[in-house]
Design an enzyme around this catalytic site. Structure first.
Site, PDB file in Angstrom:
ATOM      1  N   ASP A  15      -5.831   4.963  -5.649  1.00 39.17           N
ATOM      2  CA  ASP A  15      -6.554   5.649  -4.811  1.00 39.17           C
ATOM      3  C   ASP A  15      -7.030   7.019  -5.356  1.00 39.17           C
ATOM      4  OD1 ASP A  15      -7.331   6.256  -2.126  1.00 39.17           O
ATOM      5  OD2 ASP A  15      -5.660   5.314  -1.235  1.00 39.17           O
ATOM      6  N   LYS A  22      -3.506  -0.939  -6.842  1.00 37.86           N
ATOM      7  CA  LYS A  22      -4.587  -0.389  -6.114  1.00 37.86           C
ATOM      8  C   LYS A  22      -4.464   1.219  -6.274  1.00 37.86           C
ATOM      9  CE  LYS A  22      -5.973   0.660  -1.412  1.00 37.86           C
ATOM     10  NZ  LYS A  22      -5.931   0.104   0.043  1.00 37.86           N
ATOM     11  N   ARG A  33     -14.053   0.155  -5.059  1.00 39.90           N
ATOM     12  CA  ARG A  33     -14.405   0.407  -3.832  1.00 39.90           C
ATOM     13  C   ARG A  33     -15.779   1.358  -3.841  1.00 39.90           C
ATOM     14  NH1 ARG A  33     -10.693   1.597   0.033  1.00 39.90           N
ATOM     15  NH2 ARG A  33     -12.342   2.495   1.092  1.00 39.90           N
ATOM     16  N   ASP A  74     -13.282   4.039   3.867  1.00 39.85           N
ATOM     17  CA  ASP A  74     -12.424   2.890   4.273  1.00 39.85           C
ATOM     18  C   ASP A  74     -13.202   2.341   5.401  1.00 39.85           C
ATOM     19  OD1 ASP A  74     -10.671   3.870   2.697  1.00 39.85           O
ATOM     20  OD2 ASP A  74      -8.978   4.334   4.088  1.00 39.85           O
ATOM     21  N   ASP A 115       0.832  -1.121   0.054  1.00 39.25           N
ATOM     22  CA  ASP A 115       0.225  -0.111  -0.098  1.00 39.25           C
ATOM     23  C   ASP A 115       0.857   1.314  -0.123  1.00 39.25           C
ATOM     24  OD1 ASP A 115      -2.351   1.733   0.833  1.00 39.25           O
ATOM     25  OD2 ASP A 115      -3.325  -0.106   0.742  1.00 39.25           O
ATOM     26  N   ASP A 116       0.143   2.310   0.406  1.00 39.79           N
ATOM     27  CA  ASP A 116       1.155   3.718   0.563  1.00 39.79           C
ATOM     28  C   ASP A 116       2.195   3.547   1.150  1.00 39.79           C
ATOM     29  OD1 ASP A 116       1.329   6.280  -0.284  1.00 39.79           O
ATOM     30  OD2 ASP A 116      -0.680   6.964   0.790  1.00 39.79           O
TER      31      ASP A 116
END
Ligand SMILES: *[C@@H]1O[C@H](CO)[C@@H](O)[C@H](O)[C@H]1NC(C)=O
Ligand SMILES: *[C@@H]1O[C@H](CO)[C@@H](O)[C@H](O)[C@H]1NC(C)=O
Ligand SMILES: *[C@@H]1O[C@H](CO)[C@@H](O)[C@H](O)[C@H]1NC(C)=O
Ligand SMILES: *[C@@H]1O[C@H](CO)[C@@H](O)[C@H](O)[C@H]1NC(C)=O
Ligand SMILES: *[C@@H]1O[C@H](CO)[C@@H](O)[C@H](O)[C@H]1NC(C)=O
Ligand SMILES: *[C@@H]1O[C@H](CO)[C@@H](O)[C@H](O)[C@H]1NC(C)=O
Ligand SMILES: *[C@@H]1O[C@H](CO)[C@@H](O)[C@H](O)[C@H]1NC(C)=O
Ligand SMILES: CC(=O)N[C@H]1CO[C@H](CO)[C@@H](O)[C@@H]1O
Length: 485
Positions: free
Chosen positions: A148, A146, A204, A208, A71-72
């Site tokens: 964002d 992924k 999504r 979150d 992830d980030d």
């Protein structure tokens, strides 16, 4: 007549989807692990490789968890050539090395960026650099992105604007020639379930997830009922909040393009075992991606036995199942989240004419729930339907869960070898889900607990925050129904 028209429309859409965007991936919902829920920004090569090894050792890979997603917070910005560079302290051997090690283990490697000037943690974003970054990811051997939505510079607020922004990366990934699963992460903003099927493998649909059952938080402003047009998706959304939000549009998920209910929280400690079972059951049944979010290296036995549980995974990985939908919801509580006394019935069509049902008690006290074939097959004509006249074997999908003792032995040995897992563990590398289901494999279809017949009420006591999940299989074999002619 109505049914025929709908079927034709659905097939036409499916064909269009294939022509427009098909990268061949996620024909069933993708499975894997992402570091965010348990580790946030604390990422490193050691974390990813250590986790990958455990995924193999604990038997998670062979039930389908395939992608290890970073992830980030991995980058050190761009070089003089504008190419993204990995943080050399966190990733001393570079990203291609990490990808190679994943591939050696038979796993896929997932990468993260944002369709904005910066990522959510304020690292370099990909807006305006889509082609360059897609090429970089492909050159590293990345299998999954992924993507964002932070710092999008106002390129949001209506579906077409957001679609166009996300399509640039879809095209850039396609142009690399490398099949890269594209997971859109725009939190449901501008209702991606209406338009993302032709550009992404998943989107999504909410803010979150947070590791709570139904805790209300003003930072996740919309409840289930208001979720369809949620102006501010927010974050800190509870599991029940997301479940209720997705209910009206579960059918937007199709092979290659799924509603993403966000990563799993099983093993992170904020919910009870009963709540985690409900979480896992419904994420599988609705055909959300199943991305583990806990620390795999310190896996506990109950979490492992949930994450490996084949009768539930079979609902997700069945190539012919469709996302479960909510048949009814009864409440005598205010319309926020999951109040006291809230009960729901969900049902899912499965391959071979099987049917799954889910009796949910979202309230705080035991509840006796009741359903019938007429209730379950309401869409087919209720009591008048052929299905409601047939007899059905009922299989409890949680009755044969791996024991804590056995799961604990696997954790301690760092291996399934030498542990007697044969009565519950289904090796999906050895035999496909479709073949296992066709063969009536008891590790997939659950434990027989009775029969449902015409006019009969099926009544069961369900514990608070719990779900009873059943597979119904018509007695005397696979049923071919009128509407499949
Ligand atoms: C790119 O898109 C085309 C058209 O949808 C598709 O046939 C092809 O498989 C895609 N390639 C990759 C690498 O995704
Ligand atoms: C699953 O089956 C494959 C192929 O037979 C085998 O290599 C692998 O070790 C098995 N996995 C487990 C966890 O038993
Ligand atoms: C600059 O980036 C391009 C495209 O990403 C790449 O092909 C090229 O090798 C890079 N040049 C240098 C000097 O890094
Ligand atoms: C299992 O792995 C852990 C590290 O992840 C290690 O400390 C432990 O010794 C291993 N146990 C066995 C039996 O190999
Ligand atoms: C493995 O466990 C099952 C039940 O869980 C049992 O029936 C079987 O005999 C066991 N096999 C061995 C080799 O211990
Ligand atoms: C609640 O239901 C469970 C079965 O789901 C049962 O074991 C338990 O005894 C019940 N508790 C009460 C207080 O009735
Ligand atoms: C599976 O069970 C059904 C009845 O439930 C039966 O008709 C069918 O023949 C069985 N299939 C196999 C492969 O055993
Ligand atoms: C209809 C019903 O079951 N109502 C119950 C809802 O829950 C409260 C307590 O949480 C009970 O007092 C009600 O009887």
């Amino acid at each position: 007549m109505l049914r025929i028209t709908l079927d034709v429309c659905a097939s036409a859409l499916l064909v269009l989807g294939v022509l427009a965007s098909d990268n061949g991936l996620a024909r069933v919902p993708q499975m894997g692990w992402d570091n965010w829920n348990a580790f946030g920004c604390d990422v490193s090569e050691d974390l990813l490789l250590g986790t990958a090894e455990k995924i193999v050792q604990l038997g998670l890979q062979d039930v389908g968890y395939h992608y290890v997603i970073l992830d980030d917070c991995w980058s050190a910005g761009r070089d003089d050539n504008d190419t993204l560079v990995a943080d050399s302290e966190k990733f001393p051997n570079g990203m291609a090395h990490v990808a190679d090690r994943m591939h050696d283990l038979g796993l896929g490697f997932g990468m993260y960026s944002s369709a904005g000037a910066m990522t959510c943690a304020r690292y370099a974003g990909s807006l305006g650099f889509e082609e360059k970054d897609a090429q970089t990811f492909a050159s590293w051997g990345v299998d999954y992105l992924k993507y964002d939505n932070c710092y999008n510079e106002g390129q949001t607020g209506d579906p077409l604007t957001t679609f166009n922004r996300y399509k640039i990366m879809a095209d850039a990934l396609n142009a690399t020639g490398r099949p890269i699963l594209y997971g859109m992460c725009n939190w449901g903003e501008d209702s991606p379930w209406k338009w993302a099927q032709t550009i992404a493998n998943s989107w999504r649909m909410s803010g979150d997830i947070f590791d709570t059952y139904n805790h209300e938080d003003v930072r996740c402003p919309c409840s289930g009922d208001e979720g369809i047009n949620c102006a501010l998706p927010g974050f800190h959304c509870s599991m029940a909040n997301i479940l209720n939000k997705v209910a009206p549009f579960v059918d937007k998920g199709n092979p290659g393009a799924w509603n993403d209910l966000d990563m799993l929280e099983i093993g992170n400690g904020g919910m009870t075992d009963t709540e985690y079972k409900l979480h896992f059951t419904m994420w599988s049944a609705i055909k959300s991606p199943l991305i583990m979010g806990n620390d795999i290296r310190s896996m506990d036995a109950p979490s492992l036995s949930i994450l490996l549980h084949a009768p539930i995974l079979a609902l997700s990985q069945d190539p012919d199942s469709t996302p479960a939908y909510r048949r009814w919801r009864h409440r005598n509580a205010p319309a926020h989240g999951a109040g006291p006394n809230e009960t729901q019935l969900w049902t899912q069509s499965l391959s071979g004419g099987d049917r799954a049902i889910f009796l949910l008690n979202l309230g705080d006290e035991n509840a006796t729930l009741s359903t019938s074939l007429a209730d379950i097959f309401f869409d087919s004509g209720g009591a008048r339907s052929d299905e409601a006249q047939m007899n059905w074997d009922v299989f409890d999908l949680w009755a044969n869960r791996m024991s804590n003792e056995v799961a604990g032995q696997v954790v301690e040995a760092n291996s399934t070898r030498g542990v007697n897992i044969t009565s519950t563990y289904f090796n999906a590398t050895e035999m496909s889900w479709a073949d296992g289901l066709a063969a009536n494999d008891s590790r997939l279809i659950g434990q027989w607990v009775g029969q449902m017949t015409a006019g009969m009420d099926w009544e069961v006591e369900v514990e608070p925050h719990g779900a009873m999940a059943y597979r119904l299989r018509s007695v005397g074999g696979t049923s071919r129904k009128r509407d499949e002619l």
